[in-house]
Design an enzyme around this catalytic site. Structure first.
Site, PDB file in Angstrom:
ATOM      1  N   GLU A 159     -22.329  36.398  60.819  1.00 21.23           N
ATOM      2  CA  GLU A 159     -21.307  36.587  61.696  1.00 21.23           C
ATOM      3  C   GLU A 159     -20.732  38.154  61.879  1.00 21.23           C
ATOM      4  OE1 GLU A 159     -18.367  33.639  60.114  1.00 21.23           O
ATOM      5  OE2 GLU A 159     -19.291  32.052  61.375  1.00 21.23           O
ATOM      6  N   ALA A 191     -15.674  26.514  51.856  1.00 15.86           N
ATOM      7  CA  ALA A 191     -14.288  25.979  51.742  1.00 15.86           C
ATOM      8  C   ALA A 191     -14.209  24.517  51.668  1.00 15.86           C
ATOM      9  CB  ALA A 191     -13.679  26.492  53.256  1.00 15.86           C
TER      10      ALA A 191
END
Lengths: 430, 430
Positions: free
Chosen positions: A174, A322
Site C-alpha cells: 500500500e 485487525a
C-alpha cells in the site's frame, strides 16, 4: 495508581488496540471494574497509517481518544501508562506510574517492528507502526524532495529520490502504491524544476510473491498493478543491511537510498515477567489456549497480535491483523462474563471475513471466502470497509471528505513538514 | 541555491505568511521570477491555532502547502530555507542552504512571541505562534489532566489543573474561551474520577480592558462572556515571572500553575543585516514608507507584521494582524509591476474590514466600521469569515465538518497526545 478497589472483580487490559478496545467495549456496563492501560491516550487505526505517511490523511482522523470510546461506562478507568513488569505470582503490574493489582489480566499489547536482530537496520530505517513514526516518514519523504532541489550532485539527488520499501505485505504494497501515485500526480506539479522521473520506488520482498496470505490471484494482480504504476518489484531478494546510505542485499544489487522503510515483519510486544520460554513462541507471541488463556494461567489472557492461538488451519497462530484481534477481544469479553458467572467458556472460532489491500487509485485486491476480485470495484469495497471500521462519526466524515477530494483532484494536501525529521535525527546523533 | 538566472528580474520574498502569499499570488504569471523562502513548506492560518491547541481541529486542516498555492506559476521557486543574513550592499541573502542574489527583496518574515526580555518566562512558558507550538500545548494540557489523576497531592493536582493565559488579546481570549468549554463539556465525561471543578482558567491582562484595539462594547462583552464561562479575568495585572511552577505578578496574587501560556505580545522577526537602528522601531518592526519600501532602500520592501507603516490613524503602524498583511502584500504586488513598467507606485490605503474574536460556543464579538454586534449572530459571522479566508477547498470542508460535529456533539475529538510534550521537556533539560 490510585484506583479504588470495589466489590467488583478488577480486569486489567494492557493495550488499547483493536483487541483491547473490542474487549473493553464488551465489558462495559457489566459488573466488573475495567482498567485499561496504554502508552497513548488514543486508539490508532493502523491500516491507514500509510496514508498519513503519504500526505493523504491527517493523523487525527485515524486516531480516537480511548476515554471517549468508553465514556459512558462507570466502572472504567483509563491510565496513560507504560507497563514495565508483570508479577504473575502477586497478580500485580509495575508501570511507570506505579503498581496495580489485578484479578484478571488481559495482555493486548500488540506487536512491534521486527528487525530480526539487525540493529543497524533498526537505527537507520523508518518504521510505520505508530502515528509519530508515520509522521516522521511523511516529513522525511518531503524533506528529501526539498533537499533534492538543492544538490547538484547527481548521485546524492538519486539517493534522495530513491525509496526502498522492505516487505511485500499489505503495508509495503500500500505504501509503494501511494508513493507511486505521488510520483505521478504531485511531484511534477510541486517540483517543476526537478526531474521527478528520477524518483524510484523499490519494493523488496524476500519470498517469491507479494501479499503472502492472500490468494495467488490477488498477489499476482497486486504485482501487475504496482508495475503499471512504475514501482520496481524485487522478489526473492532480502535486504541484509542498511547503513543509512546503502542497502545491501543477498543478491547482486545494492540500493543507494536515503529512505528505507522497514515493513518486513512484526513481533509480539512482550512484557517482562510474562515472557517465559515455556509459552513464548515464534515471533515473540504468547501461546494461548482456545479461550485465550496464557498457558499455565487461569486468570491471565492474551489477545490480538501478541497472542498465538494454534489451530489446525493456522498452525503458527492467526495472522497478526485487525480481524482476529477484534474477534478475540469480543469473544474474550463474552467468556470473561461467563467465567464470572461460573459458566463454561466457549472456544474461539475465527470467522474469516476476507482480506484486502489497495494499490492505488481505482486499484485494489479483495479475497473473500468464496469470491475474489480485483480492480476498481475492489477499491470501492476497500474504501467502504475501511470507513466502516474506523471508530467515530467525525473520523469517518473527515476521512471521507479527504478521499473524495483526493480522488477528484488527484491530490494529497497534507504534504506538510510539521515536525522536520532530519533535524531531529541530527540532534539525536549528536 | 541553484536557481537559474533568467532575463526576468528576480524578486525574493522571505516568508510565506499572509503577506508573502498575497504578494506571490499577485506576481504569478507575470514577467518576473519569484523566489519564496520559508522555514516551513506550508502556509499556516494562525487565527485558528488555538483550536489546534484545544483539540477542536487537526493541524493539517489549517495549513496549506506553499508549493500548491503557486503551482501553475512557471517562474516561481520555493525553497525551504532559514534566512540568516541580508547583505544589502551586495543584494544577496545568506541562508542555511546557500546564498541567493536578488533584484528586489520583500521581507515578510512576520512576528514572533515577545517575552520583553524575560528569559525565564521564555524558557518555562508555552507559546502559540506556530503549529508545533500549538501541538505541544495540546499535548501538555491533556498530559496535565492525565497526571492530575495520578497524584494524591492536592497542591500538585491544583497546579496541574490551573491554567494561566497571559495576554487579553484575541489569542488569549479565544484560548481562554475554548479551555472553558473543555472544562464544561469534555472533562466531566473524560475524567469522571477527577473533580474537574478544580480546573481553573485565568486570563491575565496588564491593562484595564480585553481586546485592546476593538471597541469598548466588544471588550466588555467579551469579558462578560468569559466570566459566564467561568474564566477568571484579571485586569490591570502583569505576570512578572514564571519559574515553571509559580507565576508571580505585580499584584498580591501568585499563580501555582504547570501551564502558563504567553500570549502577551509579539515583535517583528528581524533578520540580521536588515536590523539597523535607523529604521527599526518599537516592537522590532521595520519602518517603511507608503509604498512598503524600507527607509533608505529602493529595492527592499517589508510587508505584514514586520513592517511598520506609520499613518495619522495608526501612529505606531497597522495592527499586526492578517488583514493589513494581506492588503499590503496585494498592494505591493501591484506596485512592483508598476515599478517594473516604470510607472509611479500608488500609496497603500488600508481598508478596515473590521475585527472579531470568538469566546466560545455561540459567543463572539464583531466590530465593523459602522456596525458592532455580539452574541450568536457574531459567532456565525466569525465562522463564515474564517472559513472564507482559509486557503483550500479541502481545508474548508474539513474544518466545516469538524465545527458542525463539535457544535452538535459538544465535543472536540482531536484530544490526542500524539507527541508527548513533557517527555520532550525532560530530554531537553537533561
Amino acid at each position: 495508581m490510585n484506583i479504588p478497589r470495589t466489590s467488583y472483580p478488577r480486569i486489567v487490559i494492557i493495550g488499547g488496540g483493536f483487541a483491547g478496545v473490542a474487549l473493553a467495549r464488551k465489558l462495559s456496563k457489566q459488573e466488573v471494574q475495567v482498567v485499561l492501560l496504554d502508552k497513548n491516550n488514543y486508539h490508532n487505526f493502523q491500516p491507514l497509517l500509510y496514508q498519513v505517511s503519504t500526505g493523504g490523511l491527517e493523523p487525527d482522523s485515524i486516531a480516537y481518544p480511548i476515554r471517549k470510546i468508553l465514556k459512558n461506562f462507570p466502572n472504567f478507568f483509563f491510565r496513560l501508562a507504560n507497563v514495565e513488569f508483570i508479577d504473575t505470582e502477586k497478580n500485580e503490574l509495575r508501570t511507570n506510574i506505579g503498581s496495580l493489582g489485578f484479578d484478571y489480566l488481559v495482555v493486548a499489547s500488540g506487536s512491534k517492528t521486527n528487525y530480526f536482530g539487525n540493529s543497524e537496520v533498526e537505527k537507520n530505517s523508518m518504521a510505520m507502526k505508530t502515528i509519530p513514526q508515520s509522521l516522521d516518514l511523511r516529513s522525511l519523504i518531503l524533506e528529501n524532495f526539498e533537499d533534492a532541489l538543492l544538490t547538484s550532485d547527481l548521485n546524492e539527488r538519486n539517493a534522495l529520490m530513491n525509496f526502498v520499501i522492505v516487505g511485500g505485505g499489505p503495508t509495503g504494497v500500500e505504501l509503494a502504491g501511494a508513493l507511486a501515485e505521488i510520483k505521478k500526480g504531485i511531484l511534477p506539479k510541486d517540483y517543476p524544476d526537478l526531474d521527478t522521473r528520477m524518483a524510484q520506488i523499490n519494493l523488496v520482498q524476500s519470498s517469491d510473491c507479494l501479499l503472502k496470505g492472500m490468494s495467488a490471484e490477488a498477489s499476482q494482480k497486486a504485482e501487475d498493478f504496482l508495475e503499471k504504476l512504475g514501482v520496481n518489484v524485487w522478489k526473492n531478494l532480502r535486504v541484509t543491511n542498511y547503513d543509512g546510505s546503502v542497502a545491501t542485499t543477498n543478491g547482486d544489487i545494492a540500493f543507494k537510498t536515503q529512505t528505507l522503510v522497514w515493513a518486513a515483519g512484526v513481533k509480539g510486544a512482550l512484557i517482562k515477567g510474562l515472557d517465559s520460554e515455556s509459552f513464548v513462541t515464534r515471533g515473540n507471541r504468547i501461546l494461548v489456549n482456545e479461550f485465550s488463556q496464557v498457558n499455565g494461567f487461569e486468570n491471565i489472557f492474551a489477545v490480538g497480535d501478541i497472542a498465538c492461538m494454534v489451530t489446525e488451519e493456522f498452525p503458527t497462530g492467526y495472522p497478526m491483523m485487525a480481524q482476529p484481534a477484534i474477534q478475540q477481544g469480543t469473544q474474550l469479553g463474552d467468556n470473561m462474563l461467563r467465567l464470572l458467572e461460573k459458566k463454561p467458556m466457549t472456544p474461539f472460532k475465527y470467522k474469516d471475513k476476507g482480506s484486502m489491500a489497495t494499490i492505488g487509485r481505482n486499484k485494489a485486491v479483495v479475497d473473500m471466502k468464496n469470491f475474489k476480485f480485483q480492480g476498481i470495484f475492489a477499491w470501492y469495497v476497500w474504501m467502504f470497509v475501511h470507513l466502516f471500521f474506523l471508530i467515530g462519526f467525525r473520523n469517518r466524515m473527515v476521512v471521507f471528505v479527504n478521499w473524495v477530494y483526493n480522488y477528484i483532484r488527484f491530490d494529497r494536501e497534507a504534504r506538510l513538514i510539521i515536525r522536520p525529521y532530519k533535524e531531529k535525527l541530527k540532534k539525536h546523533k549528536k
